[in-house]
Structure formats: C-alpha cells, structure tokens
Design an enzyme around this catalytic site. Structure first.
Site, PDB file in Angstrom:
ATOM      1  N   CYS A  74       0.869  -1.390   0.370  1.00 15.21           N
ATOM      2  CA  CYS A  74       0.775  -0.226   0.351  1.00 15.21           C
ATOM      3  C   CYS A  74       1.113   1.147   0.221  1.00 15.21           C
ATOM      4  O   CYS A  74       0.533   2.280  -1.184  1.00 15.21           O
ATOM      5  CB  CYS A  74      -0.742   0.166   1.360  1.00 15.21           C
ATOM      6  SG  CYS A  74      -0.077  -0.168   2.824  1.00 15.21           S
ATOM      7  N   HIS A 112      -1.747   0.553   7.406  1.00 17.89           N
ATOM      8  CA  HIS A 112      -1.962   0.637   6.102  1.00 17.89           C
ATOM      9  C   HIS A 112      -1.982   2.055   5.877  1.00 17.89           C
ATOM     10  O   HIS A 112      -1.384   2.547   6.776  1.00 17.89           O
ATOM     11  CB  HIS A 112      -3.717  -0.072   5.849  1.00 17.89           C
ATOM     12  CG  HIS A 112      -4.801   0.670   4.351  1.00 17.89           C
ATOM     13  ND1 HIS A 112      -4.620  -0.548   3.026  1.00 17.89           N
ATOM     14  CD2 HIS A 112      -5.809   1.404   3.613  1.00 17.89           C
ATOM     15  CE1 HIS A 112      -4.707  -0.033   2.740  1.00 17.89           C
ATOM     16  NE2 HIS A 112      -5.669   0.826   2.796  1.00 17.89           N
ATOM     17  N   ASP A 130      -8.367   5.332  -1.459  1.00 14.96           N
ATOM     18  CA  ASP A 130      -7.624   4.169  -1.313  1.00 14.96           C
ATOM     19  C   ASP A 130      -7.452   2.865  -2.449  1.00 14.96           C
ATOM     20  O   ASP A 130      -8.373   2.653  -2.915  1.00 14.96           O
ATOM     21  CB  ASP A 130      -8.681   3.354  -0.220  1.00 14.96           C
ATOM     22  CG  ASP A 130      -8.205   2.600   0.691  1.00 14.96           C
ATOM     23  OD1 ASP A 130      -7.144   1.889  -0.545  1.00 14.96           O
ATOM     24  OD2 ASP A 130      -8.572   1.415   1.432  1.00 14.96           O
TER      25      ASP A 130
END
Length: 175
Positions: free
Chosen positions: A23, A79, A96
């Site tokens: 991520c 994250h 995202d």
C-alpha cells in the site's frame, strides 16, 4: 483547475499501479500520477499521505478488497491511504486502491464506512493516524521491502515488478 480525463473517470481504479499488500508503494505512485495528470497540484500540496497503524499491528478496516467477508473487514498490520483537499476547502477525497468503496471516496463516507469510529473496538485494535504532507512523502519515501520477507527470506507477498523506490531528496530521519 480544469477537470482532467483522469479525474472525470476516477472510478476506474485500473488506471493506477496497484500491487496487493504494498500500500505505501501504491500510494507513492498514486500521488505521483495525480500530480502528473493535473488531478492534484503539480507538487502535491493538496495531498496528504495517511499511515494507519497501531503497536499490535492489527488494524481493522472495512470495505477492503483483500477481505473474504461480505462486510469487507480485514485486519491489516498497517495501511496507507491518500487524502486530497479539494480547492473548495470543504471537500476532501480519499484515494484508497485497496477499498471496495467508490474511488475516490468523499472523506466523510470513507471514515464512516471504512474506519467506523462509532464501532466500539477493543483497545488492541485502536488505530493511530500519522499524516504526512505529500511533497515530503514524495521526496523522502523509500522502500527496500525487507518487511515483506519472512524469517527465511521468502516473500510474504509477491513484490511489484518495478525496482524498489529510492528517496528523491535528503531527508532527516528520527532515531
């Protein structure tokens, strides 16, 4: 700022480089592309990179593509997302690449559906947020991907095809 083709078709996540479980690298490339394509300020001054983590490395987030559950909940070790402050000053968007919500999502929607602040969590699942202004992140971020190897040196998740990201500028690291 004129609306670019990228912004107009922003629900097409496939326009962005995405490697599952990477991520922070995904967000780095996302920020670069948003700046290059005029969706964000050229220097990224309207972008903020948000690291979501805790000491236990167990943060629950809902509506995540990697989940096998209907509600999309998953426990990430951490994250990383991108938040964009829009020119009107009142609206913010969350980018995202791992979310199953609309891409990008309004901040209020993302928070209520993914973070779920009204959901009572046990203390070990409490999340902490570190916000980094994108121009600093883009200049200082580097990833050698060590954290993605197990104790035997095997990949936990297949790495991206491109080379590891190296910091562009001089950055002060805290000990």
């Amino acid at each position: 700022m004129a609306t670019s083709n990228l912004e107009a078709s922003s629900t097409d996540v496939s326009q962005f480089n995405h490697t599952p479980f990477y991520c922070e690298e995904n967000v780095y490339l996302l920020c670069k592309k948003l700046c290059a394509n005029g969706v964000a300020d050229a220097q990224g001054s309207d972008l903020f990179v948000v690291f979501i983590a805790n000491e236990k490395k167990q943060i629950p987030l809902w509506h995540q593509k990697a989940s096998n559950r209907a509600d999309g909940i998953i426990l990430w070790d951490y994250h990383v997302i991108c938040i964009q402050r829009k020119r009107d000053g009142d609206s913010h968007l969350v980018w995202d690449l791992d979310s199953s919500l609309p891409f990008p999502s309004p901040l209020a929607t993302y928070v209520s559906e993914t973070i779920r602040p009204s959901f009572q969590l046990f203390s070990e699942y409490q999340r902490f947020f570190r916000v980094v202004h994108a121009p600093i992140f883009l200049r200082c971020f580097a990833s050698d991907r060590r954290h993605m190897r197990d104790s035997a040196g095997n990949w936990i998740a297949e790495p991206p095809a491109y080379e590891s990201i190296v910091a562009e500028g001089k950055c002060i690291r805290k000990p």
